[in-house]
Design an enzyme around this catalytic site. Structure first.
Site, PDB file in Angstrom:
ATOM      1  N   ARG A  54       0.834  -1.202   0.000  1.00 35.18           N
ATOM      2  CA  ARG A  54       0.000   0.000   0.000  1.00 35.18           C
ATOM      3  C   ARG A  54       0.874   1.258   0.000  1.00 35.18           C
ATOM      4  NH1 ARG A  54      -4.296  -0.005   4.461  1.00 35.18           N
ATOM      5  NH2 ARG A  54      -5.138   1.652   3.169  1.00 35.18           N
ATOM      6  N   GLN A  85      -9.913   9.842   7.973  1.00 37.75           N
ATOM      7  CA  GLN A  85      -9.737   8.443   8.397  1.00 37.75           C
ATOM      8  C   GLN A  85      -8.691   7.779   7.508  1.00 37.75           C
ATOM      9  OE1 GLN A  85     -13.900   6.558   9.155  1.00 37.75           O
ATOM     10  NE2 GLN A  85     -14.223   8.311   7.830  1.00 37.75           N
ATOM     11  N   HIS A 103      -6.764   7.669  11.992  1.00 39.07           N
ATOM     12  CA  HIS A 103      -6.421   6.245  11.880  1.00 39.07           C
ATOM     13  C   HIS A 103      -4.944   6.034  11.534  1.00 39.07           C
ATOM     14  CE1 HIS A 103     -10.928   5.178  11.058  1.00 39.07           C
ATOM     15  NE2 HIS A 103     -10.689   5.472  12.317  1.00 39.07           N
ATOM     16  N   SER A 170     -18.337   5.626   4.451  1.00 34.56           N
ATOM     17  CA  SER A 170     -19.568   4.836   4.532  1.00 34.56           C
ATOM     18  C   SER A 170     -20.263   4.980   5.881  1.00 34.56           C
ATOM     19  CB  SER A 170     -19.245   3.359   4.284  1.00 34.56           C
ATOM     20  OG  SER A 170     -18.344   2.892   5.269  1.00 34.56           O
ATOM     21  N   ALA A 212     -16.385  12.173  -5.845  1.00 37.79           N
ATOM     22  CA  ALA A 212     -15.810  13.259  -5.042  1.00 37.79           C
ATOM     23  C   ALA A 212     -15.202  14.353  -5.909  1.00 37.79           C
ATOM     24  CB  ALA A 212     -14.748  12.686  -4.099  1.00 37.79           C
TER      25      ALA A 212
HETATM   26  N1  APR Z   1     -16.392   9.620  -4.590  1.00 37.10           N
HETATM   27  C1  APR Z   1     -17.025   9.761  -3.400  1.00 37.10           C
HETATM   28  N2  APR Z   1     -17.333   8.721  -2.602  1.00 37.10           N
HETATM   29  C2  APR Z   1     -16.987   7.500  -3.027  1.00 37.10           C
HETATM   30  C3  APR Z   1     -16.315   7.268  -4.247  1.00 37.10           C
HETATM   31  C4  APR Z   1     -16.020   8.394  -5.049  1.00 37.10           C
HETATM   32  N3  APR Z   1     -15.395   8.285  -6.229  1.00 37.10           N
HETATM   33  N4  APR Z   1     -16.117   5.939  -4.374  1.00 37.10           N
HETATM   34  C5  APR Z   1     -16.640   5.361  -3.283  1.00 37.10           C
HETATM   35  N5  APR Z   1     -17.170   6.308  -2.467  1.00 37.10           N
HETATM   36  C6  APR Z   1     -17.842   6.135  -1.175  1.00 37.10           C
HETATM   37  C7  APR Z   1     -18.549   4.796  -1.010  1.00 37.10           C
HETATM   38  O1  APR Z   1     -19.872   4.885  -1.536  1.00 37.10           O
HETATM   39  C8  APR Z   1     -18.531   4.619   0.499  1.00 37.10           C
HETATM   40  O2  APR Z   1     -19.670   5.220   1.101  1.00 37.10           O
HETATM   41  O3  APR Z   1     -16.841   6.150  -0.185  1.00 37.10           O
HETATM   42  C9  APR Z   1     -17.276   5.373   0.932  1.00 37.10           C
HETATM   43  C10 APR Z   1     -16.127   4.492   1.348  1.00 37.10           C
HETATM   44  O4  APR Z   1     -16.490   3.733   2.479  1.00 37.10           O
HETATM   45  P1  APR Z   1     -15.500   2.691   3.122  1.00 37.10           P
HETATM   46  O5  APR Z   1     -14.914   1.813   2.095  1.00 37.10           O
HETATM   47  O6  APR Z   1     -16.211   2.023   4.240  1.00 37.10           O
HETATM   48  O7  APR Z   1     -14.303   3.616   3.683  1.00 37.10           O
HETATM   49  P2  APR Z   1     -14.264   4.496   5.015  1.00 37.10           P
HETATM   50  O8  APR Z   1     -15.617   4.975   5.376  1.00 37.10           O
HETATM   51  O9  APR Z   1     -13.196   5.499   4.824  1.00 37.10           O
HETATM   52  O10 APR Z   1     -13.785   3.414   6.058  1.00 37.10           O
HETATM   53  C11 APR Z   1     -13.544   3.803   7.383  1.00 37.10           C
HETATM   54  O11 APR Z   1     -12.619   1.651   7.803  1.00 37.10           O
HETATM   55  O12 APR Z   1     -11.226  -0.223   7.827  1.00 37.10           O
HETATM   56  C12 APR Z   1     -11.344   1.047   7.760  1.00 37.10           C
HETATM   57  O13 APR Z   1      -9.632   2.125   8.844  1.00 37.10           O
HETATM   58  C13 APR Z   1     -10.276   2.023   7.606  1.00 37.10           C
HETATM   59  O14 APR Z   1     -10.384   4.411   7.741  1.00 37.10           O
HETATM   60  C14 APR Z   1     -11.053   3.259   7.265  1.00 37.10           C
HETATM   61  C15 APR Z   1     -12.391   3.034   7.952  1.00 37.10           C
END
Ligand code: APR
Length: 230
Positions: A54, A85, A103, A170, A212
């Protein structure tokens, strides 16, 4: 002051996987194998390699228009409190000057024994030892079951902000996912910018949905157009 919380979605269009989407990291690798202290004790080599990959990937990609828009917002003189995060450094590379990585950070290593944190841009392995105490080094990221960084600062900022904005997350992982509820309970205006409505949609006064790189610049423009600072 505007409190901005970002998640993996803001970095998606730079080429980094999110975690929980269909092609997300946690659908390819098990959390229990790479993102807990037990995993590190059981198989440090596997965990080192996961984060080494990564780290290499991060060094080969660039910030996108969403990161740049937030840096412009800061440059405009608008007071913002940026909490991410994400363990990537794309906010910093686009010009944001103060970024709280709740994080942790991919480009840092931490000593298991004394807690010393070191900048670590290259590969990390079992032979690398703490320069202070000789202890074992681990990626300086917050794993499941561990306490996120900066919780006191975040708490204070949540109680002071006039607007709370969540971008590309999310709303699954606590305590980050609970911040919107805290802000709303204070009467703060809450806004979500995401590809699709998150789990917490009902806690947001407004939601703008799309990639985004499209929705964040438009939202920043609208804040700048208002003129009077929050
Ligand atoms: N633009 C905007 N949003 C997007 C895009 C995009 N191009 N692609 C995906 N998403 C959204 C998804 O719909 C989802 O709601 O980004 C979100 C990503 O969610 P997660 O994968 O759950 O990531 P995150 O919320 O950052 O996770 C939180 O979980 O394990 C961990 O520590 C890790 O910091 C992370 C934490």
């Amino acid at each position: 002051m505007i409190f901005i919380l970002t998640g993996a979605g803001i970095s998606r269009e730079s080429g980094l996987e999110t975690f929980r989407d269909a092609a997300g990291l946690w659908n390819k690798v098990r959390i229990e194998d790479v993102a807990t202290i037990e995993a590190f004790r059981r198989n440090p080599q596997k965990v080192y390699e996961f984060y080494n990959q990564r780290r290499r990937q991060l060094l080969s990609i660039e910030p996108n228009a969403a990161h740049r828009a937030l840096a412009e917002l800061e440059k405009s003189g608008q007071k913002i409190f940026l909490v991410t995060q994400n363990v990537d450094n794309l906010h910093e590379r686009s010009g944001s000057t103060v970024v709280l990585h709740m994080h942790g950070r991919l480009l840092a290593a931490a000593c298991q024994e004394c807690g010393l944190s070191l900048e670590w841009p290259g590969d990390l392995g079992g032979d690398d030892k703490c320069p202070g105490c000789g202890g074992t080094l681990r990626p300086d990221v917050v794993w499941f079951g561990e306490k996120p960084y900066y919780l006191d600062e975040i708490e204070r900022a949540i109680n002071q902000c006039r607007v709370f904005v969540s971008i590309g997350t999310s709303g699954t992982v606590y305590p980050a996912a609970g911040l919107v509820t805290r802000a709303k309970a204070n009467g703060t205006r809450t806004v979500e910018l995401n590809l699709e409505p998150s789990r917490n949609r009902s806690s947001f006064d407004q939601g703008f949905y799309g990639p985004a790189t499209e929705v964040v610049p438009v939202w920043v423009e609208s804040v700048l157009a208002q003129g009077n600072k929050c």
